[in-house]
Design an enzyme around this catalytic site. Structure first.
Site, PDB file in Angstrom:
ATOM      1  N   HIS A   1       0.810  -1.220   0.000  1.00 23.15           N
ATOM      2  CA  HIS A   1       0.000   0.000   0.000  1.00 23.15           C
ATOM      3  C   HIS A   1       0.841   1.268   0.000  1.00 23.15           C
ATOM      4  O   HIS A   1       0.317   2.356  -0.154  1.00 23.15           O
ATOM      5  CB  HIS A   1      -0.928   0.034   1.216  1.00 23.15           C
ATOM      6  CG  HIS A   1      -0.208   0.386   2.483  1.00 23.15           C
ATOM      7  ND1 HIS A   1       0.555  -0.517   3.173  1.00 23.15           N
ATOM      8  CD2 HIS A   1      -0.105   1.546   3.171  1.00 23.15           C
ATOM      9  CE1 HIS A   1       1.081   0.072   4.236  1.00 23.15           C
ATOM     10  NE2 HIS A   1       0.704   1.324   4.257  1.00 23.15           N
TER      11      HIS A   1
HETATM   12  C1  UD1 Z   1      -1.998   5.908   5.357  1.00 21.70           C
HETATM   13  C2  UD1 Z   1      -0.706   6.481   5.905  1.00 21.70           C
HETATM   14  C3  UD1 Z   1       0.380   5.409   5.885  1.00 21.70           C
HETATM   15  C4  UD1 Z   1      -0.069   4.143   6.596  1.00 21.70           C
HETATM   16  C5  UD1 Z   1      -1.415   3.696   6.047  1.00 21.70           C
HETATM   17  C6  UD1 Z   1      -1.935   2.531   6.859  1.00 21.70           C
HETATM   18  C7  UD1 Z   1      -0.321   8.876   5.504  1.00 21.70           C
HETATM   19  C8  UD1 Z   1       0.403   9.874   4.687  1.00 21.70           C
HETATM   20  N1  UD1 Z   1      -0.234   7.594   5.093  1.00 21.70           N
HETATM   21  O1  UD1 Z   1      -1.773   5.536   4.008  1.00 21.70           O
HETATM   22  O2  UD1 Z   1       1.539   5.889   6.536  1.00 21.70           O
HETATM   23  O3  UD1 Z   1       0.887   3.142   6.377  1.00 21.70           O
HETATM   24  O4  UD1 Z   1      -2.369   4.770   6.131  1.00 21.70           O
HETATM   25  O5  UD1 Z   1      -2.826   1.759   6.129  1.00 21.70           O
HETATM   26  O6  UD1 Z   1      -0.939   9.229   6.479  1.00 21.70           O
HETATM   27  N2  UD1 Z   1      -9.067   4.971   0.933  1.00 21.70           N
HETATM   28  C9  UD1 Z   1     -10.266   4.329   0.861  1.00 21.70           C
HETATM   29  N3  UD1 Z   1     -10.914   4.054   2.035  1.00 21.70           N
HETATM   30  C10 UD1 Z   1     -10.451   4.421   3.248  1.00 21.70           C
HETATM   31  C11 UD1 Z   1      -9.218   5.090   3.311  1.00 21.70           C
HETATM   32  C12 UD1 Z   1      -8.535   5.364   2.141  1.00 21.70           C
HETATM   33  O7  UD1 Z   1     -10.739   3.984  -0.200  1.00 21.70           O
HETATM   34  O8  UD1 Z   1     -11.104   4.138   4.277  1.00 21.70           O
HETATM   35  C13 UD1 Z   1      -8.332   5.245  -0.322  1.00 21.70           C
HETATM   36  C14 UD1 Z   1      -8.609   6.643  -0.892  1.00 21.70           C
HETATM   37  O9  UD1 Z   1      -8.624   6.555  -2.268  1.00 21.70           O
HETATM   38  C15 UD1 Z   1      -7.389   7.415  -0.433  1.00 21.70           C
HETATM   39  C16 UD1 Z   1      -6.298   6.343  -0.477  1.00 21.70           C
HETATM   40  O10 UD1 Z   1      -6.932   5.143  -0.089  1.00 21.70           O
HETATM   41  O11 UD1 Z   1      -7.093   8.506  -1.258  1.00 21.70           O
HETATM   42  C17 UD1 Z   1      -5.125   6.628   0.452  1.00 21.70           C
HETATM   43  O12 UD1 Z   1      -5.596   6.817   1.805  1.00 21.70           O
HETATM   44  P1  UD1 Z   1      -4.729   7.670   2.850  1.00 21.70           P
HETATM   45  O13 UD1 Z   1      -5.317   7.575   4.195  1.00 21.70           O
HETATM   46  O14 UD1 Z   1      -4.476   9.022   2.307  1.00 21.70           O
HETATM   47  O15 UD1 Z   1      -3.341   6.941   2.811  1.00 21.70           O
HETATM   48  P2  UD1 Z   1      -2.974   5.387   3.017  1.00 21.70           P
HETATM   49  O16 UD1 Z   1      -2.374   4.882   1.758  1.00 21.70           O
HETATM   50  O17 UD1 Z   1      -4.116   4.658   3.600  1.00 21.70           O
HETATM   51  N1  UDP Z   2      -3.831  -5.481   8.797  1.00 21.44           N
HETATM   52  C1  UDP Z   2      -5.119  -5.965   8.957  1.00 21.44           C
HETATM   53  N2  UDP Z   2      -5.804  -6.365   7.839  1.00 21.44           N
HETATM   54  C2  UDP Z   2      -5.264  -6.302   6.587  1.00 21.44           C
HETATM   55  C3  UDP Z   2      -3.940  -5.838   6.455  1.00 21.44           C
HETATM   56  C4  UDP Z   2      -3.251  -5.418   7.583  1.00 21.44           C
HETATM   57  O1  UDP Z   2      -5.646  -6.034  10.075  1.00 21.44           O
HETATM   58  O2  UDP Z   2      -5.943  -6.684   5.623  1.00 21.44           O
HETATM   59  C5  UDP Z   2      -3.118  -4.998   9.999  1.00 21.44           C
HETATM   60  C6  UDP Z   2      -1.810  -5.696  10.265  1.00 21.44           C
HETATM   61  O3  UDP Z   2      -1.989  -6.762  11.170  1.00 21.44           O
HETATM   62  C7  UDP Z   2      -0.962  -4.589  10.881  1.00 21.44           C
HETATM   63  C8  UDP Z   2      -1.560  -3.325  10.377  1.00 21.44           C
HETATM   64  O4  UDP Z   2      -2.789  -3.657   9.770  1.00 21.44           O
HETATM   65  O5  UDP Z   2      -1.110  -4.598  12.287  1.00 21.44           O
HETATM   66  C9  UDP Z   2      -0.643  -2.699   9.370  1.00 21.44           C
HETATM   67  O6  UDP Z   2      -1.262  -1.654   8.738  1.00 21.44           O
HETATM   68  P1  UDP Z   2      -0.756  -1.092   7.347  1.00 21.44           P
HETATM   69  O7  UDP Z   2       0.073  -2.104   6.641  1.00 21.44           O
HETATM   70  O8  UDP Z   2      -1.948  -0.564   6.673  1.00 21.44           O
HETATM   71  O9  UDP Z   2       0.101   0.171   7.802  1.00 21.44           O
HETATM   72  P2  UDP Z   2       1.618   0.391   8.233  1.00 21.44           P
HETATM   73  O10 UDP Z   2       1.940  -0.514   9.362  1.00 21.44           O
HETATM   74  O11 UDP Z   2       2.482   0.171   7.028  1.00 21.44           O
HETATM   75  O12 UDP Z   2       1.639   1.845   8.606  1.00 21.44           O
END
Ligand code: UD1
Ligand code: UDP
Length: 355
Positions: free
Chosen positions: A205
């Site tokens: 992601h």
């Molecule tokens: C964010 C964090 C990242 C973290 C991740 C955990 C920032 C800059 N990034 O990344 O550090 O590792 O969360 O998962 O804060 N979207 C949906 N549904 C949702 C949320 C997001 O469809 O409920 C989609 C939207 O298109 C959105 C994109 O995902 O634009 C990115 O979401 P965003 O929260 O901006 O960043 P993450 O990639 O989730």
């Molecule tokens: N995770 C989850 N379901 C999923 C993928 C990840 O519950 O389908 C959990 C995983 O166990 C971990 C956390 O989400 O604890 C990690 O989140 P993510 O990879 O989104 O973010 P990051 O740790 O890179 O910020």
């Protein structure tokens, strides 16, 4: 002394990290949970509150998706009003997301003590939004909760102003608390037809991988060469990117793509995997904690201890290196314990009592 603690969370890994900490705080402090709304899909948000019995957020700011500036600014404006209304003694932020930075910037100019959990991590890659979020937050914080000795050393070398406390990794606490429950209630392996130790679990992601068609294509093609089935709970950001690049149909043919799963199902999938391939910070550590070899599809990692001991390997977004690592990775027998002993959340609560 008992404190009024306002915890700011907003993204999936923060709900998981908050779970043991909220539990530990409940004994001697009052906690107000604020959800920024950064993650809002049921599978990225509600499921964790339901499964983990984290206190229901007193506020959901409903900020949703947007550019970094839009998201952060809107969170800040909303949080400012919440802090006016609640006057907490402590504002607690987790990790390195935009929700972390917004909470830190708003709290820093107020009298509440700002506590940063997961302080001192660095990728030394300034193209990552998270790197800016964590550096800024560490330098704003009054209290820095570091998961490792390496993180403490980083904070000392950067001469941060706040007090530094090494506690271990709260995500390890979370994992230990659910591992048995996950094994007894999750049916995900049988639902997906996966045999223990005969599949790879993969997640992707990170912006650096999803915003670049060629990197994402190489990752999919590298995973597709695996001799074992590869199950991929797909983050919505990655799904949107694959669709935009015209790669989704092919990815679905070659990999077992499913919607993001809840924490209990994820831990159960992880616990039974032969190997994990990921660009996630949390998943790298969870694999390490569960003795599952990890292939990290990034060029660097903040969790260097996992690499140094041979249980994690960095392969970038290189198709051949991903394929080779999946086929051949063999970690050593021994494994150090650099992330504490699963008691980090209680140590955090003690630090807050004394803050
Ligand atoms: C964010 C964090 C990242 C973290 C991740 C955990 C920032 C800059 N990034 O990344 O550090 O590792 O969360 O998962 O804060 N979207 C949906 N549904 C949702 C949320 C997001 O469809 O409920 C989609 C939207 O298109 C959105 C994109 O995902 O634009 C990115 O979401 P965003 O929260 O901006 O960043 P993450 O990639 O989730
Ligand atoms: N995770 C989850 N379901 C999923 C993928 C990840 O519950 O389908 C959990 C995983 O166990 C971990 C956390 O989400 O604890 C990690 O989140 P993510 O990879 O989104 O973010 P990051 O740790 O890179 O910020």
């Amino acid at each position: 002394m008992s404190k009024r603690v306002l915890s700011v969370v907003g993204a999936r890994p923060q709900f998981i990290k908050a779970f043991p900490v909220s539990d530990a705080l409940a004994d001697s402090h009052d906690e107000i949970v604020v959800h920024t709304g950064q993650h809002y899909d049921t599978c990225l948000s509600d499921v964790f509150f339901e499964e983990l019995a984290i206190p229901e957020p007193a506020y959901n700011l409903g900020v949703g998706s947007g550019t970094h500036a839009e998201q952060t600014a809107q969170m800040m404006m909303e949080l400012d009003q919440v802090l006016d209304a609640e006057s907490p003694d402590v504002v607690m932020v987790y990790g390195d997301t935009n929700s972390t930075l917004a909470g830190a910037l708003v709290a820093a100019k107020r009298s509440a003590a700002l506590v940063h959990i997961e302080a001192g991590l660095r990728s030394n890659n300034r193209s990552m939004p998270e790197e800016h979020n964590r550096i800024a937050t560490d330098h704003l914080a009054d209290v820095l909760i570091a998961p490792t000795t390496e993180a403490v050393e980083t904070l000392e070398s950067e001469e941060v102003d706040g007090s530094i406390h090494e506690t271990g990794d709260v995500m390890y606490d979370a994992l230990l608390r659910v591992r048995e429950r996950a094994a007894s209630v999750s049916e995900i392996r049988s639902d997906l037809g996966l045999a223990e130790a005969e599949y790879v679990l993969a997640t992707v992601h990170r912006a650096g991988n999803t915003a670049d068609r060629s990197r994402l294509r190489n990752i999919i093609e590298g995973l597709a060469q695996s001799p074992m089935p590869v199950v991929v709970p797909l983050h919505p950001r990655t799904e949107a990117a694959l669709k935009e690049y015209g790669l989704l149909a092919n990815a679905r043919e070659q990999l077992q793509i499913v919607d993001p799963v809840g924490y209990l199902d994820f831990v159960h999938l992880l616990d039974g995997a032969r190997l994990v391939a990921t660009d996630s910070g949390g998943v790298q550590r969870e694999a390490f904690h569960l003795d599952i070899p990890c292939v990290t599809m990034r060029d660097e990692t903040e969790w260097v201890e996992t690499i140094d001991c041979g249980w994690n390997t960095l392969v970038g977004a290189d198709r051949e290196r991903i394929a080779t690592a999946i086929a051949e990775m063999a970690p050593p027998q021994s494994k150090p314990e650099p992330y504490g002993n699963g008691n980090a959340a209680n140590l955090v609560a003690e630090v807050i009592t004394n803050a």
